[in-house]
Design an enzyme around this catalytic site. Structure first.
Site, short mmCIF file in Angstrom:
data_model
loop_
_atom_site.label_atom_id
_atom_site.label_comp_id
_atom_site.label_asym_id
_atom_site.label_seq_id
_atom_site.Cartn_x
_atom_site.Cartn_y
_atom_site.Cartn_z
N ARG A 569 4.06 -4.66 -1.33
CA ARG A 569 4.11 -5.94 -2.06
C ARG A 569 3.13 -5.90 -3.23
O ARG A 569 2.06 -5.30 -3.14
CB ARG A 569 3.74 -7.09 -1.11
CG ARG A 569 4.82 -7.48 -0.13
CD ARG A 569 6.12 -7.92 -0.80
NE ARG A 569 5.99 -9.20 -1.46
CZ ARG A 569 6.74 -10.26 -1.21
NH1 ARG A 569 7.69 -10.23 -0.32
NH2 ARG A 569 6.54 -11.38 -1.86
N LYS A 680 3.51 5.84 7.53
CA LYS A 680 4.82 6.46 7.26
C LYS A 680 4.66 7.66 6.34
O LYS A 680 5.27 8.71 6.54
CB LYS A 680 5.77 5.42 6.64
CG LYS A 680 6.18 4.33 7.62
CD LYS A 680 6.72 3.09 6.92
CE LYS A 680 6.74 1.93 7.90
NZ LYS A 680 6.87 0.63 7.26
#
Length: 854
Positions: A569, A680
């Site tokens: 974001r 990730k």
């Protein structure tokens, strides 16, 4: 020392993506054709690629349904404690490939689709992302559902079925524009509507109080909650759990009083007011927006969910066969509140117990506290929810009464312990008085839960030491840490099959369900063949992603360049501006010495800005303006490219993460609760440049700080600077490269038609930058030089990559959920495999008995 498996050992292994049996493929082709014909009513002459996707999705879903029903039968027989994960966001992404992997069907489906003359990747691209979340919080909820099913927990996700998820981001002339995400336009093959379980939810009205009688909430407006169930398959264990999302429906008699005066049309149109509750996801991340519709959403989901939870409790095998007692409720029900958004569940459960089930207050409160646990996700003050009392009194009058009573008992207790400390009583109240009366939802969650956790060690420490210090001093045993995790099924097997297969060949497949097995890769860190193979997988991923970028953005990408990626974001605390200043610095260095050696970089930045967040939108405009200059400067050539990734979402993350060399995790220390993007990237073989913030701290502990690129102030340095005062001008004047970059932005170098365009950014950086970008600039740029130096030595770079992958086992959501299960929910994970639908009912009952014994 581990050595890669021999060819014979490899042949013994079944591929991670399942067996290709001739009968499997024939059955899948038959199912595909049947669904194309009977479900979609098409033949191959008129079917579109979307029809083919739907036919395949329905075929795969057929393999879920028997297991789904079986799982519910099994839970009824075994009667385990059930876990309810309440979240206003579930950022699920796409379901098809994940389902095929978890059922072991992917290879067979690939073969069937190939034999049908279709392309599997094309079909997968037809699926809409289920974008029912803003970012990390919603994606974490999705990873947790996967892990709960894989660990055999009787768990349910509960949320809202937003008709419009997170907006689609369009970048036009460098500015962000939002488009509605009509993800249900073509239908959703994965969900099952359950109108038979529709439940009433009440709003407004008033409380009637008669002497000697319990208060009654009357004259309410009713909205119906319609459940839609989505199956959540565990990995290869026949468990299929349920995510139940509620959709708002107006009751038939809604406002039909108007009909009596003849305005039937208006009465029917007014039904929309009720149904607006589940219309759209609020696109705010780490920002509290005190809108009435949002409070309605928060109450709607908990009111419907708790009715469902209590119905399931009452109809359990034990309660059906004996007298009902709520004393056993906390032994059979655990409810996790994912941040404060579902906090109204606490007064709602009290209302049900006291007003409807007629329990006395103390018994009800004791049960309630033992049932709930609360996860805090942020320390940013603007993100903490504080609802105006006046709004709550109008919308939920009975709940406000209950909150006042909870608060009174709570404050009486504090006053008995600290009789002269009025300031402490004020700080710990559920009701804040300053600047208008508000209900502090975090305080309500802490008081009404038996456990409170942060989501990384450093974040949990900050919560205990600063944000909720008074509460943690009072009940230190209540506060815990549960570091976030990611599911290795989606974030390795699905998105990076080349690396997943390479690891399986080297150490076997057990890592898929126990990511700690990755530690065995440490034995291969000097093995030249393995180093070459890891580097080749990364290069293949980069080539594939470069082709995607060239197709979508029409930019010539150098696949030999370092892919430097910053996707999350857009927010001031995540410091995309610091990255932007570094890009300008690199640009200026190349311009100054165009023939000097320079490690080529492709800087990729992506993410969405909240629609009302002016500064975040300005940051996007600045990055795209810098990109326009850099990418079109012939002196720069292929040495530096800047790409702004439009509409970053789960399915795009699955493409970019496996192709990344350098992962940017550069928030100001003490502001990022945990992060999961960082995990990730680590698992997929990217190296991290970051501050000692959130889970970066634990990543450095696991991999060794020397194997990450750590820079900048630590939490204590930031606190010290807050005390002394942060002087941006001092850094600007003492760092020539910083001054040059800032002057270029200020003078309109990147916006020649509107030189003043970025004055708001400049003003913020100098006068009210809470996140101290200039303070970390010098350290960041020097750290980036170390990155480039290591990247020149590809063998050494890849060795560090392998060390990072080997150290990423801790960051599996399976580990997170095991900790939640044993230390908060009081349940035990199990590797018992539920008998498949093909086996008789007796096998199911036998497995249920085994689970009960354990």
């Amino acid at each position: 020392m581990a050595t890669p498996l021999t060819d014979q050992e490899k042949r013994k292994q079944i591929s991670i993506r399942g067996i290709v049996g001739v009968e499997n493929v024939a059955e899948l082709k038959q199912g595909f054709n049947r669904h194309l014909h009977f479900t979609l009513v098409k033949d191959r002459n008129v079917a579109t690629p979307r029809d083919y996707y739907f036919a395949l999705a329905h075929t795969v879903r057929d393999h879920l349904v028997g297991r789904w029903i079986r799982t519910q039968q099994f839970y009824y027989e075994a009667d385990p404690k059930r876990v309810y994960y309440l979240s206003l966001e579930f950022y699920m992404g796409r379901a098809l490939q994940n389902t095929m992997i978890n059922l072991g069907l992917q290879n067979a489906c690939d073969e069937a689709i190939y034999q049908l003359g279709l392309d599997m990747e094309d079909l997968e691209e037809m699926e809409e992302d289920a974008g029912l979340g803003n970012g990390g919080l919603g994606r974490l909820a999705a990873c947790f559902l996967d892990s709960m099913a894989t660990l055999g927990l009787a768990a349910y996700g509960y949320g809202i079925r937003y008709e419009y998820g997170i907006f689609n981001q369009k970048i036009k002339d460098g500015w962000q524009f939002e488009e509605a995400d009509d993800w249900l336009r073509y239908g959703n093959p994965w969900e099952k509507a359950r109108p038979e379980f529709m439940l009433p939810v009440h709003f407004y009205g008033r409380v009637e109080e008669e002497d000697g009688k319990e208060p009654k909430w009357v004259n309410t407006q009713v909205v119906l909650a319609m459940p839609y169930d989505t199956p959540i398959p565990g990995y290869m264990n026949n468990t299929v759990n349920t995510m139940r999302l509620w959709s708002a429906r107006a009751p038939n008699d809604f406002n039909l009083r108007d009909f009596n005066v003849g305005d039937y049309i208006q009465a029917v149109l007014d039904r929309n007011l009720a149904e607006n509750i589940s219309r759209v996801l609020y696109p705010n991340d780490n920002f509290f927006e005190g809108k009435e519709l949002r409070l309605k959403q928060e109450y709607f989901v908990v009111a419907a969910t708790l009715q469902d939870v209590i119905r399931r409790f009452k109809t359990s095998k034990k309660n059906c066969s004996g007298p009902l007692s709520f004393d056993s409720f906390p032994d059979k029900v655990a409810i996790q509140l994912n941040d404060t958004h579902p906090a109204m569940a606490i007064p709602e459960l009290m209302r049900i117990f006291v007003d409807i089930e007629k329990l006395d207050w103390d018994t009800a409160w004791n049960i309630t506290k033992q049932t709930f646990a609360y996860t805090n996700h942020t320390v940013l003050p603007e993100a903490l929810e504080r609802w105006p009392v006046e709004l709550m009194e109008r919308l939920l009058p009975r709940h406000l009464q209950i909150i006042y009573r909870i608060n009174q008992i709570h404050l009486d207790h504090i006053a008995s312990l600290f009789p002269d400390d009025m300031d402490r009583i004020r700080r710990m109240s559920l009701i804040e008085e300053e600047g208008g009366k508000r209900v502090n939802m975090a305080h309500l969650c802490i008081v009404g839960s038996h456990k409170v956790n942060g989501v990384a060690e450093i974040h949990s420490d900050i919560i205990k030491r600063d944000v909720f210090r008074d509460f943690s001093e009072l009940e230190p045993e209540k506060f815990q840490n549960k570091t976030n995790g990611i599911t290795p099924r989606r974030w390795l097997l699905l998105c990076n099959p080349g690396l997943a297969d390479l690891i399986a060949e080297a150490i076997g497949e057990d890592y898929v369900k126990d990511l700690n097995h990755l530690q065995k890769l440490n034995d291969l860190v000097d093995y030249d063949t393995f180093i070459r193979d890891v580097a080749k997988v990364k290069q293949d991923n980069k080539l594939k992603f470069a082709q995607y970028l060239e197709k979508v953005y029409n930019v010539d990408i150098n696949p030999a360049s370092m892919f430097d990626v910053h996707v999350k974001r857009i927010h001031e605390y995540k410091r995309q501006l610091l990255n932007c200043l570094h890009v300008i610095t690199m640009y200026n260095r190349i311009k100054r010495g165009p023939i000097k050696p320079f490690v080529p970089r492709t800087v990729i930045i992506g993410g969405k800005a909240a629609p009302g967040y002016h500064m975040a939108k300005m940051i996007i405009k600045l990055i795209t303006s810098v990109a326009d200059v850099v990418n079109n400067d012939p002196v720069i050539g292929r040495k530096l490219k800047v790409i702004y990734l439009e509409n970053y979402r789960v399915s795009l993350a699955e493409k970019v993460i496996p192709a990344t060399d350098l992962s940017e995790q550069i928030s100001t220390a003490g502001t990022e609760a945990s992060g999961t993007g960082n995990m990730k990237f680590m698992l997929n073989g990217a190296l991290t440049i970051g501050t000692m913030d959130g889970a970066n701290v634990e990543m450095a502990e696991e991999a060794g700080e020397e194997n990450l690129f750590i820079f900048g102030m630590r939490v204590e340095d930031v606190a010290e600077m807050d005390k002394e005062g942060y002087d941006a001008l001092q850094y600007y004047e003492s760092l020539p490269e910083l001054k040059q970059a800032v002057d270029q932005i200020k003078s309109g170098y990147f916006s020649p038609k509107q030189p003043e365009m970025f004055s708001d950014i400049i003003n913020m950086l100098f006068h009210h930058d809470r996140f101290k970008v200039f303070a970390d600039y010098e350290s960041y740029v020097k750290c980036q030089e170390r990155v480039s130096a290591l990247y020149k030595d590809q063998r050494e770079w890849t060795r560090v990559v392998i060390k990072n992958i080997a150290a990423s086992g801790k960051f599996s959501s399976d580990r997170s959920i095991k900790e939640y299960a044993t230390e908060i929910w009081g349940v035990e994970p199990t590797d018992l495999k539920i008998p498949p639908p093909s086996e008789p009912r007796e096998a199911l009952e036998e497995t249920a008995r085994t689970l009960r014994k354990n």
